[in-house]
Design an enzyme around this catalytic site. Structure first.
Site, short mmCIF file in Angstrom:
data_model
loop_
_atom_site.label_atom_id
_atom_site.label_comp_id
_atom_site.label_asym_id
_atom_site.label_seq_id
_atom_site.Cartn_x
_atom_site.Cartn_y
_atom_site.Cartn_z
CB CYS A 393 -1.00 -0.05 1.16
SG CYS A 393 -2.49 0.88 0.75
CD GLU A 417 -1.84 10.04 2.10
OE1 GLU A 417 -1.48 9.13 1.33
OE2 GLU A 417 -2.24 9.84 3.25
CG HIS A 521 -3.51 -3.63 3.03
ND1 HIS A 521 -2.54 -3.16 3.89
CD2 HIS A 521 -4.16 -2.55 2.55
CE1 HIS A 521 -2.60 -1.83 3.91
NE2 HIS A 521 -3.58 -1.44 3.11
CD GLU A 523 -1.26 -6.24 5.22
OE1 GLU A 523 -0.98 -6.49 4.03
OE2 GLU A 523 -1.39 -5.08 5.66
N1 GLN Z 1 -2.28 6.77 2.57
C1 GLN Z 1 -2.31 5.99 1.39
C2 GLN Z 1 -3.65 6.06 0.67
O1 GLN Z 1 -4.63 6.44 1.24
C3 GLN Z 1 -1.93 4.54 1.69
C4 GLN Z 1 -2.94 3.83 2.52
C5 GLN Z 1 -2.42 2.57 3.13
O2 GLN Z 1 -1.20 2.34 3.17
N2 GLN Z 1 -3.31 1.74 3.66
O3 GLN Z 1 -3.72 5.74 -0.49
#
Ligand code: GLN
Length: 550
Positions: A393, A417, A521, A523
């Site tokens: 991510c 971001e 993710h 995991e």
């Molecule tokens: N902050 C990033 C986003 O919103 C990554 C989010 C995350 O790592 N779960 O895309």
């Protein structure tokens, strides 16, 4: 529709005794006996879900296949069993009140006064029954009541489960109470009084536990069990020890089985015919758990992995991730040592000192700009020194930023971001996110399919051309840069089936042994009995790296 059995687990004396892993282990034991299970958590806080809470307050936010942001205990439930959980498996007081109040506004209570009993308690009971409706063939529904008996917050839940047994019949419901049994001085006398008080507190709510589980330092002696049995009105054979674990929480199914917890459950519900008692049945699933244990007990073949993240001070903040890394070890018959680094502490000056000792580097998910530069520096180090890298991510987004700045020469490349004015916004907001202002439940959440590029590491690890993985993010790879990245050697190895979103990137095996980063993710889907292929592949690459580099 089958008539399922319900088991409610409450906690007493202290919090953090491990109700989640206990109920998950009960699920594992019931599955080992060929029953099907699902597990629900009733959380007594007023947030609708933990999605808006700080990881330091609440630990990680666990994401289900259908995109619910839930308590991390749901992660244990999925890891210990083969159940796939959904939104309805995670209930909070906030959700209960929210729906009661919405119904009141719609006039559905027909002019009556809306009260905790029966309206709130009915709503709670309906949430438990919803699991039965949606899983018509399930044998067992296990329900964990969050918090500690005696807390103001849990009272409506206790009242609801008291009524529930009345509605469904005692033969279909069981109460298990997990308490703490302290020893005042080391090796000294063991104290049962707090447990007695905790059971009295439960009795005040009309609940007599059927089974008591005591968290202690070691297995409870017979006389201690006798005393607890007498004072708490529970058969001695139903006083179960939960001693400190030695290596891993995955010891628990074996510990509870040896304490005959599953036998007692089977006897209580009169299921001996379907599932013979301990002693007369062999258990292939328990043998698999024993194998998990043996690998944890090993001392040789240790591989060192650095996790460079943000919320590293709290183990629970990346709980599923650490578990999945350990599972990757299990897949390779190796024990993994995880060392956590706060990315804020990593600079170009110290990165070699910090990370040169590791055979694999992983940057997990996260939010906010603090520590981003340290992540970029760690990734550059992994890329240039050909150390296996796994980005998840935010760990993919920072890998893209690093590649843009240091390989493509896009100075100032960033995610919008963190830098909305970046000249190279290589990571940017997804179109559907542009007008979103609510914070809760509005990210791209839950399972989405992903198409894998033929010949990629991703395809090789998964042995599939299409996969489904869980997401939790707002930002994504900016499509207009795709060609430049690919020309410079970053492979776009996974995309949404319509090709509109980049879901994973990697470096060619020619340039790097194992550099893989995913927007999703993985995991969340790894289990000790079924390690995730990407974690298995990452640890395999790390072992090879440590062999090649002495
Ligand atoms: N902050 C990033 C986003 O919103 C990554 C989010 C995350 O790592 N779960 O895309």
């Amino acid at each position: 529709m089958k008539k399922p059995k319900f088991i409610f687990v409450t906690g007493g004396v202290a919090s953090s005794l491990g109700k989640g892993v206990t109920i998950a282990s009960i699920g594992a034991l019931l599955e080992a006996r060929d029953f099907t299970v699902t597990i629900q958590k009733l959380d007594p806080y007023l947030n609708i879900d933990p999605g808006t809470m700080s990881p330091y307050q609440h630990g990680e936010v666990y994401v289900t296949e259908d995109g619910a942001e839930t308590d991390l205990d749901l992660g244990y439930y999925e890891r210990f069993t083969s159940a796939t959980l959904a939104r309805e498996n995670s209930v909070t007081t906030g959700q209960i009140y929210n729906s009661v109040i919405q119904r009141e506004r719609r006039g559905e209570y027909l002019g009556r006064t809306v009260q905790v009993v029966p309206h709130v308690t009915n709503e709670i009971k309906n949430r438990i029954l919803a699991l039965k409706k949606n899983n018509p063939d399930i044998d067992f529904i296990l329900v964990e009541i969050g918090g500690t008996v005696g807390d103001i917050e849990s009272v409506p839940f206790l009242e609801a489960i008291r009524q529930f047994r009345l509605d469904q019949g005692a033969e279909n419901c069981m109460y298990i109470h997990l308490t703490f049994i302290p020893t005042i001085t080391e090796g000294g006398e063991i104290k049962t009084k707090p447990t007695q008080h905790s059971v009295k507190e439960l009795l005040k709510h009309g609940i007599q536990p059927d089974i008591l589980i005591g968290r202690t330092h070691s297995i409870l002696e017979e006389e201690v069990k006798e005393k607890i049995s007498l004072f708490c009105n529970v058969k001695k054979s139903r006083v179960i020890s939960a001693p400190d674990i030695r290596h891993t929480i995955y010891e628990l199914p074996r510990i509870y089985h040896d304490e005959k917890l599953d036998d007692e459950i089977i006897q209580y519900f009169g299921l001996q015919e379907k599932s013979p008692l301990f002693g007369s049945f062999s258990n292939p699933v328990l043998e698999k758990w024993d194998k998990v244990l043996r690998i944890h007990e090993k001392t040789e073949k240790i591989v060192k992995i650095a996790v460079v993240g943000k919320y590293i001070a709290l183990h629970d903040a990346y709980r599923s991730l650490y578990e999945a890394i350990m599972h990757g070890g299990l897949a390779n018959d190796a024990k993994v040592e995880i060392v956590k680094f706060s990315s804020e502490d990593i600079t170009t000056g110290n990165v070699a000192d910090m990370l040169s000792d590791f055979s694999g580097i992983l940057v997990p998910g996260g939010f906010g700009s603090r520590g981003i530069q340290g992540k970029v520096t760690a990734i550059q180090y992994a890329r240039e020194n050909k150390i296996p890298y796994f980005g998840i991510c935010l760990g993919m987004q920072t890998a893209v930023i690093e590649f843009a700045r240091n390989v493509l020469g896009f100075s100032g490349a960033h995610s919008t971001e963190f830098d909305p004015e970046s000249p190279y916004p290589v990571i940017s907001l997804m179109d559907e996110q542009v007008d979103v202002s609510d914070k809760g439940g509005t990210m791209r959440l839950g399972a989405y399919p992903c198409k894998l590029k033929p010949g990629s590491i991703m395809e090789e690890e998964y042995r599939a051309s299409q996969i489904v993985e869980r997401h939790r993010h707002r930002f994504e790879f900016t499509n207009k840069y795709r060609t430049e990245f690919e020309k410079a050697g970053m492979i776009i190895s996974g995309t949404s089936p319509d090709d509109s979103l980049v879901e994973s990137v990697e470096l060619s095996r020619k340039n790097h042994p194992w550099f893989v980063a995913t927007q999703f993710h993985p995991e969340f889907k790894s289990r000790p009995l079924k390690p995730h292929p990407l974690f298995a592949g990452f640890i395999r690459a790390a072992i090879r790296y440590s062999q090649d580099n002495g």
